[in-house]
Design a protein around this motif. Structure first.
Motif, PDB file in Angstrom:
ATOM      1  N   PHE A 349     -52.518   4.485  29.087  1.00  0.00           N
ATOM      2  CA  PHE A 349     -51.439   3.644  28.578  1.00  0.00           C
ATOM      3  C   PHE A 349     -52.028   2.611  27.629  1.00  0.00           C
ATOM      4  CE2 PHE A 349     -52.885   1.583  32.495  1.00  0.00           C
ATOM      5  CZ  PHE A 349     -53.026   0.257  32.114  1.00  0.00           C
ATOM      6  N   TYR A 350     -51.152   1.921  26.917  1.00  0.00           N
ATOM      7  CA  TYR A 350     -51.546   0.904  25.940  1.00  0.00           C
ATOM      8  C   TYR A 350     -50.815  -0.387  26.275  1.00  0.00           C
ATOM      9  CZ  TYR A 350     -53.075   5.010  23.275  1.00  0.00           C
ATOM     10  OH  TYR A 350     -53.677   6.176  22.882  1.00  0.00           O
ATOM     11  N   SER A 351     -51.541  -1.491  26.299  1.00  0.00           N
ATOM     12  CA  SER A 351     -50.942  -2.748  26.723  1.00  0.00           C
ATOM     13  C   SER A 351     -51.425  -3.899  25.853  1.00  0.00           C
ATOM     14  CB  SER A 351     -51.287  -3.016  28.194  1.00  0.00           C
ATOM     15  OG  SER A 351     -50.688  -4.213  28.629  1.00  0.00           O
ATOM     16  N   GLY A 352     -50.508  -4.829  25.543  1.00  0.00           N
ATOM     17  CA  GLY A 352     -50.905  -5.973  24.733  1.00  0.00           C
ATOM     18  C   GLY A 352     -49.756  -6.920  24.495  1.00  0.00           C
ATOM     19  N   PHE A 353     -49.860  -7.703  23.425  1.00  0.00           N
ATOM     20  CA  PHE A 353     -48.875  -8.751  23.194  1.00  0.00           C
ATOM     21  C   PHE A 353     -48.772  -9.096  21.712  1.00  0.00           C
ATOM     22  CE2 PHE A 353     -52.941 -10.897  23.552  1.00  0.00           C
ATOM     23  CZ  PHE A 353     -52.872 -11.921  22.613  1.00  0.00           C
ATOM     24  N   GLY A 354     -47.709  -9.810  21.382  1.00  0.00           N
ATOM     25  CA  GLY A 354     -47.519 -10.364  20.048  1.00  0.00           C
ATOM     26  C   GLY A 354     -47.020 -11.790  20.165  1.00  0.00           C
ATOM     27  N   TRP A 355     -47.678 -12.706  19.479  1.00  0.00           N
ATOM     28  CA  TRP A 355     -47.381 -14.138  19.558  1.00  0.00           C
ATOM     29  C   TRP A 355     -46.757 -14.584  18.247  1.00  0.00           C
ATOM     30  CZ3 TRP A 355     -51.437 -18.458  18.696  1.00  0.00           C
ATOM     31  CH2 TRP A 355     -50.940 -19.701  19.142  1.00  0.00           C
ATOM     32  N   VAL A 356     -45.609 -15.251  18.319  1.00  0.00           N
ATOM     33  CA  VAL A 356     -44.901 -15.646  17.115  1.00  0.00           C
ATOM     34  C   VAL A 356     -45.759 -16.540  16.222  1.00  0.00           C
ATOM     35  CG1 VAL A 356     -42.944 -17.001  16.251  1.00  0.00           C
ATOM     36  CG2 VAL A 356     -42.585 -15.318  18.061  1.00  0.00           C
ATOM     37  N   LYS A 357     -46.559 -17.429  16.818  1.00  0.00           N
ATOM     38  CA  LYS A 357     -47.384 -18.340  16.013  1.00  0.00           C
ATOM     39  C   LYS A 357     -48.463 -17.620  15.217  1.00  0.00           C
ATOM     40  CE  LYS A 357     -47.259 -23.114  17.533  1.00  0.00           C
ATOM     41  NZ  LYS A 357     -48.068 -24.263  18.002  1.00  0.00           N
ATOM     42  N   SER A 358     -48.771 -16.389  15.583  1.00  0.00           N
ATOM     43  CA  SER A 358     -49.745 -15.622  14.808  1.00  0.00           C
ATOM     44  C   SER A 358     -49.138 -15.104  13.507  1.00  0.00           C
ATOM     45  CB  SER A 358     -50.255 -14.442  15.629  1.00  0.00           C
ATOM     46  OG  SER A 358     -49.231 -13.463  15.769  1.00  0.00           O
ATOM     47  N   LYS A 359     -47.791 -15.198  13.402  1.00  0.00           N
ATOM     48  CA  LYS A 359     -47.032 -14.735  12.233  1.00  0.00           C
ATOM     49  C   LYS A 359     -47.078 -13.220  12.063  1.00  0.00           C
ATOM     50  CE  LYS A 359     -47.486 -19.141   9.794  1.00  0.00           C
ATOM     51  NZ  LYS A 359     -47.892 -19.845   8.552  1.00  0.00           N
ATOM     52  N   GLN A 360     -47.358 -12.512  13.159  1.00  0.00           N
ATOM     53  CA  GLN A 360     -47.328 -11.053  13.140  1.00  0.00           C
ATOM     54  C   GLN A 360     -45.929 -10.533  13.461  1.00  0.00           C
ATOM     55  OE1 GLN A 360     -50.302 -10.135  16.060  1.00  0.00           O
ATOM     56  NE2 GLN A 360     -51.902 -11.243  14.947  1.00  0.00           N
ATOM     57  N   PHE A 361     -45.180 -11.284  14.260  1.00  0.00           N
ATOM     58  CA  PHE A 361     -43.825 -10.923  14.662  1.00  0.00           C
ATOM     59  C   PHE A 361     -42.959 -12.181  14.633  1.00  0.00           C
ATOM     60  CE2 PHE A 361     -46.923  -8.305  16.880  1.00  0.00           C
ATOM     61  CZ  PHE A 361     -46.517  -7.018  16.540  1.00  0.00           C
ATOM     62  N   ASN A 362     -41.714 -12.026  14.214  1.00  0.00           N
ATOM     63  CA  ASN A 362     -40.828 -13.179  14.120  1.00  0.00           C
ATOM     64  C   ASN A 362     -39.938 -13.368  15.333  1.00  0.00           C
ATOM     65  OD1 ASN A 362     -41.623 -13.974  11.459  1.00  0.00           O
ATOM     66  ND2 ASN A 362     -40.403 -12.288  10.637  1.00  0.00           N
ATOM     67  N   ASN A 363     -39.636 -12.271  16.022  1.00  0.00           N
ATOM     68  CA  ASN A 363     -38.657 -12.356  17.099  1.00  0.00           C
ATOM     69  C   ASN A 363     -38.790 -11.146  18.026  1.00  0.00           C
ATOM     70  OD1 ASN A 363     -37.275 -10.197  15.673  1.00  0.00           O
ATOM     71  ND2 ASN A 363     -36.440 -11.778  14.317  1.00  0.00           N
TER      72      ASN A 363
END
Length: 387
Positions: A349-363
Motif C-alpha cells: 500500500f501507499y501512505s502519506g499526506f498533503g499539507w496546505v501550507k506546502s502549496k501542493q494542495f489547496n483543499n
C-alpha cells in the motif's frame, strides 16, 4: 514497477559536446492512461553488466539529453542491479530512452530522497523527499517507556513531518534540535512537526483486527538502509513477533519514497494473519473521513494548527478489503482503517499526506483527486519494453 533485462550492444552515440556514449540498450516506456504522467519511477535490470560499466551508466532521452537516474542494489547482494529514472510522458503516448555507458556523468548531486537512523534523537528512523517527510521509532525509545525513563516513545505509528521546502531538512532540523530542544516543533519557515502520533497509526501504521478490537506491534527492532539519492530512498524495518489476541504476527516493512510523490510505498512481509489493516489517526475526531472503494483509497482531512492537512492510503484491487472508521474513547486509538488481504504473505500500500501550507494542495478536493489519480497510475503502471 516492471523491470526489464537487457543485453550489451556494440554501438555508439553522441551526446552533448561530442562525448561518445556506448549504447547498452534502448527501451520504450508506454503510458496507457488518458492523463499525462511524471514522477513515476521506472526500474531497469542491469544485473548482467560488469561493475565498471554499471558505474558509468546514464539514461538519455530522444534528444540525447541525460535524464536523472539512480543505481541501486535492490536485492542486497552487494552488486548494483537496477537503474531508476522517471520518464515524462503525455497521455496515451510512448517515449524511447537509451541506456548507455558514458564519460559524461549524471549531474544530479542533491540527495532529495534521503533516509537515515537517528541515534542522536534516541533512535528514530526518518525519511523524506522534495515534498514530504516521515519518521518512526526504535527499540531504545520503547525501552525508555518500559523502564519509566522520560523522553521515550512507544509506537509503531508513522509520524508526518510537515515540510514546505523542496530541499532536504532532516539533518538540519535534528541539528537545530540539539541546540534548542524541540526546535522542529516550531515553524521557522521550512515547516514543522506538529503532527501527534502517540499509539495511533499515524499515517500508515499497521494493525490486525480480531473480533472488534485492533492490535499492533511495538517499535521496530532493527533497520537496513538500502538506498538514498535523487530519485528514491528505501529501507527495511524489522519488528519483533507480536501478539494479536492469540495470533502470533511476524512483520517486516520494506518502505520506499520516490521523488515528486506524497505517498511512501509500504511492502510488508506478514505471517500469522490473512488480513491486516493500515490506518490514519483521527486525532481529536474533528476531521472529515472519506473512502473510495472503486479507487481503493481512504482519506482524512483536518485542521492542524493554523492550516489544513490531508492524509491518505491507497492500495490496489488484489489487496483491497474494505475500510472502517474506528472511534474509541481510548487515547490516540481512533483511526480510519483500510483493510488489506494478505497475498502470498505480503501486502502493498501507499501512505502519506498533503499539507496546505506546502502549496501542493489547496483543499480537500485537490487532495482526494490526487489519491484518485495516484490509484489509477499504480493500477495501470507504465509499460517498459526492450527494443
Amino acid at each position: 514497477m516492471k523491470k526489464i533485462v537487457f543485453f550489451f550492444l556494440t554501438a555508439a552515440l553522441f551526446i552533448n559536446c561530442d562525448k561518445k556514449a556506448e549504447i547498452v540498450s534502448t527501451v520504450t516506456v508506454k503510458n496507457n492512461l488518458s492523463m499525462d504522467r511524471e514522477f513515476e519511477t521506472v526500474e531497469v535490470d542491469i544485473s548482467n553488466l560488469a561493475d565498471e560499466k554499471v558505474a558509468n551508466l546514464v539514461v538519455l532521452d530522444a534528444e540525447n539529453k541525460i535524464v536523472t537516474s539512480q543505481i541501486v542494489d535492490a536485492d542486497f547482494d552487494g552488486k548494483n542491479d537496477v537503474i531508476l529514472f522517471q520518464p515524462t510522458i503525455k497521455a496515451n503516448q510512448s517515449k524511447k530512452y537509451t541506456i548507455a555507458v558514458s564519460e559524461v556523468k549524471n549531474k544530479a548531486d542533491t540527495v532529495y530522497c534521503f533516509s537515515r537512523f537517528v541515534p542522536e534523537r534516541t533512535d528514530d528512523y526518518t525519511w523524506e523527499n522534495n515534498r514530504v517527510a516521515f519518521r518512526t521509532f526504535g527499540p531504545v525509545a520503547q525501552k525508555m517507556i518500559e523502564d519509566g525513563v522520560k523522553g521515550g516513545t512507544l509506537s509503531s505509528g508513522i509520524d508526518a513531518w510537515l515540510k514546505r521546502v523542496q530541499y532536504p531538512i532532516i539533518n538540519k532540523w535534528y541539528k537545530k534540535a540539539e541546540k534548542e530542544k524541540g526546535a522542529y516543533h516550531k515553524d521557522h519557515g521550512e515547516g514543522l512537526d506538529n503532527f501527534h502520533v502517540g499509539v495511533s497509526r499515524g499515517v500508515g501504521g499497521t494493525a490486525v483486527k480480531v473480533d472488534s478490537s485492533y492490535y499492533f506491534s511495538k517499535n521496530f527492532t532493527s533497520y537496513k538502509t538500502i538506498t538514498t539519492g535523487p530519485i528514491r530512498t528505501s529501507f527495511v524495518l524489522n519488528y519483533a513477533t507480536w501478539d494479536a489476541n492469540g495470533k502470533q504476527i511476524d512483520e517486516t516493512k520494506h518502505i520506499s519514497l520516490d521523488y515528486g510523490q506524497n505517498l511512501s510505498r509500504f511492502e510488508i512481509d506478514i505471517k500469522g494473519t490473512e488480513t491486516i489493516s493500515t490506518g490514519l489517526t483521527l486525532h481529536k475526531k474533528k476531521g472529515v473521513t472519506n473512502q473510495n472503494d472503486a479507487e481503493f483509497w481512504i482519506s482524512h482531512w483536518e485542521t492542524l494548527g493554523d492550516s489544513k492537512i490531508g492524509s491518505g492510503i491507497v492500495t490496489t484491487k488484489s489487496y483491497f478489503s474494505g475500510s472502517e472508521k474506528y472511534v474509541t474513547p481510548k487515547k490516540d486509538e481512533s483511526n480510519h482503517f483500510l483493510h488489506l488481504n494478505v497475498v502470498n504473505n505480503k501486502v502493498v500500500f501507499y501512505s502519506g499526506f498533503g499539507w496546505v501550507k506546502s502549496k501542493q494542495f489547496n483543499n480537500k478536493k485537490d487532495w482526494e483527486n490526487y489519491l484518485t489519480n495516484f490509484s489509477k497510475k499504480i493500477s495501470s503502471p507504465l509499460i517498459v519494453t526492450k527494443n
